[in-house]
Design a protein around this motif. Structure first.
Motif, PDB file in Angstrom:
ATOM      1  N   CYS A  10       0.847  -1.206   0.000  1.00 51.33           N
ATOM      2  CA  CYS A  10       0.000   0.000   0.000  1.00 51.33           C
ATOM      3  C   CYS A  10       0.876   1.247   0.000  1.00 51.33           C
ATOM      4  O   CYS A  10       1.520   1.546  -1.009  1.00 51.33           O
ATOM      5  N   ASP A  11       0.937   1.962   1.120  1.00 55.02           N
ATOM      6  CA  ASP A  11       1.672   3.236   1.097  1.00 55.02           C
ATOM      7  C   ASP A  11       2.872   3.277   2.033  1.00 55.02           C
ATOM      8  O   ASP A  11       3.312   4.343   2.430  1.00 55.02           O
ATOM      9  N   GLN A  35       4.499   7.005   3.218  1.00 56.34           N
ATOM     10  CA  GLN A  35       4.108   8.018   2.231  1.00 56.34           C
ATOM     11  C   GLN A  35       2.890   8.802   2.716  1.00 56.34           C
ATOM     12  O   GLN A  35       2.229   9.464   1.912  1.00 56.34           O
ATOM     13  N   HIS A  39       0.013  11.213   0.501  1.00 54.57           N
ATOM     14  CA  HIS A  39      -1.371  10.826   0.206  1.00 54.57           C
ATOM     15  C   HIS A  39      -2.381  11.667   0.993  1.00 54.57           C
ATOM     16  O   HIS A  39      -3.524  11.807   0.564  1.00 54.57           O
ATOM     17  N   VAL A  45      -5.042   6.976  -0.447  1.00 57.71           N
ATOM     18  CA  VAL A  45      -3.884   6.506  -1.208  1.00 57.71           C
ATOM     19  C   VAL A  45      -4.168   6.557  -2.715  1.00 57.71           C
ATOM     20  O   VAL A  45      -5.164   6.014  -3.183  1.00 57.71           O
ATOM     21  N   ALA A  50       1.690   6.156  -5.240  1.00 55.97           N
ATOM     22  CA  ALA A  50       2.322   5.206  -4.309  1.00 55.97           C
ATOM     23  C   ALA A  50       3.419   4.441  -5.039  1.00 55.97           C
ATOM     24  O   ALA A  50       4.534   4.288  -4.526  1.00 55.97           O
TER      25      ALA A  50
END
Ligand code: KG4
Ligand code: ZN
Length: 376
Positions: A10-11, A35, A39, A45, A50
């Protein structure tokens, strides 16, 4: 043995080094590059952003893990990577990096299910033993599931969310309140402020499916109830006591449902261990209420992942991989090495026994002759 683990579902771009020595698991390096700030500007996200960040961060993050773990590539015995579920553009970066290193360094590569990683994050608390049957409540940004395990890696999904995941509901309610992404930690913080101001509004939100006789969840009705309530009280959004009261009642509603369903499963299946897993397991109110509830079931031990392993990270992927390795025979380990290139990320990977390393390799190395022919 030492494992290099990579997570990019994911992030968070994450890499860890885990060591297994005399059956004891320890984390030698734990690197997470988040991140969240990027985001937050978009309120959630953005998969392509990403992916771009993962591309920027993956090599420095792996390099930092090796440095912190005082390892050279020669010290690494195996590589583990999140295979799915998750965002495909994000998963592709981690799996491609892992496959490349496995090929160049000639190491076995193991793909791990992201939720399996969250469950095995519980092994990273000191002196932990998973006793079976085990019940896992998985609560993350993408999943809400009750899973029963009769043994390691044997998963029976008892129930799951029919719409939004618990973490997703936290994120959406935060957005309605004008609070930044990710919503969970900030909603929890605001909810705690209620105690200080003791602002009483008499707000009551529904507890969807709390008393239904299945193990499924539904959080979209709760989210809509919050939305309608806020539409009726627009001017009050400026009042921080009002915001705290909404956060508090929303969190209570989510926690009540999670506790209610988990207790129903404890009563029916009488597991020896209960674990909570996934990003929402960092929620202190959920932890406290779960601890209180388990006291009514004294034959069940209750485990929680240490806070640093609740949110997405690579140590949990390494922990699951270490255990999988310990259960494999030599033939399986050899196949694992041969199959490194056939690992493909899967956005919807199901949580079932995943034994891709037992399947013959799909990709064969090109022979010199083939390469030559193509060049002409
Ligand atoms: O497991 P995770 O890091 O990523 C996914 O696999 O989705 O979980 C992220 C989710 C987000 O929805 C976030 O808002 C939620 O976990 N979360 C929390 C808390 N910390 C993170 N929810 C409630 N309370 C928290 N303290
Ligand atoms: Zn997660």
């Amino acid at each position: 043995m030492k494992i290099l683990a990579i997570e990019t579902s994911c992030d968070e771009t994450a890499a860890s080094i885990l060591q297994v020595e005399k059956g004891r698991l320890s984390v030698l390096a734990h690197v997470v590059s988040s991140q969240v700030e990027l985001h937050a500007k978009w309120g959630g996200v953005v998969p392509n952003l990403a992916a771009r960040e993962h591309v920027r961060n993956i090599v420095p993050v792996i390099d930092e893990a090796l440095t912190k773990g005082l390892c050279t590539p020669d010290d690494i015995d195996a590589i583990a990577v999140t295979e799915g579920p998750g965002l495909i553009p994000a998963l592709l970066i981690g799996t491609t990096a892992a496959k490349t290193l496995a090929l160049v360094w000639d190491k076995p590569l193991i793909g791990i299910h992201h939720l399996e990683g969250h469950i095995y994050a519980n092994l990273l608390a000191p002196d932990t033993e998973l006793r079976f049957p085990l019940l896992a409540l998985i609560v993350s940004g993408g999943h809400t599931e009750l899973v029963l395990m009769q043994d390691h890696f044997e998963y029976q999904v008892l129930g799951e969310t029919e719409d939004d995941a618990a973490g997703e509901a936290f994120d959406k309610v935060a957005k309605m309140l004008g609070l930044p992404y990710p919503g969970g930690p900030i909603v929890e913080r605001k909810a705690r402020e209620l105690g200080i101001t003791n602002y009483e509004l008499g707000i009551k939100f529904p507890r969807p499916k709390m008393d239904s006789d299945d193990y499924n969840f539904s959080f979209s009705g709760l989210k809509t109830a919050v939305l309608y309530f806020l539409q009726k009280h627009q001017p009050e959004l400026e009042n921080k006591n009002f915001v705290a009261a909404v956060c508090h009642e929303f969190q209570e509603a989510v926690v009540d449902v999670l506790i209610g369903k988990t207790e129903r499963a404890l009563t029916e299946y009488r597991p020896a261990t209960l674990v909570i897993a996934g990003g929402v397991s960092a929620n202190v109110r959920l932890r406290e209420q779960m601890e209180n509830m388990v006291q009514r079931h004294p034959s069940c031990q209750f485990l929680m992942p240490p806070f640093m392993y609740s949110l997405d990270n690579a140590s949990m992927i390494g922990a699951a991989a270490a255990l999988r390795f310990s259960k494999m025979n030599e033939t399986e380990k050899i196949t694992l090495r041969k199959n490194a290139l056939s690992l493909e990320p899967n956005a919807n990977l199901p949580l079932i026994e995943n034994m891709y390393w037992k399947i013959p390799p799909k990709i064969k190395k090109k022979t010199e002759k083939n390469i030559g022919q193509r060049a002409m």
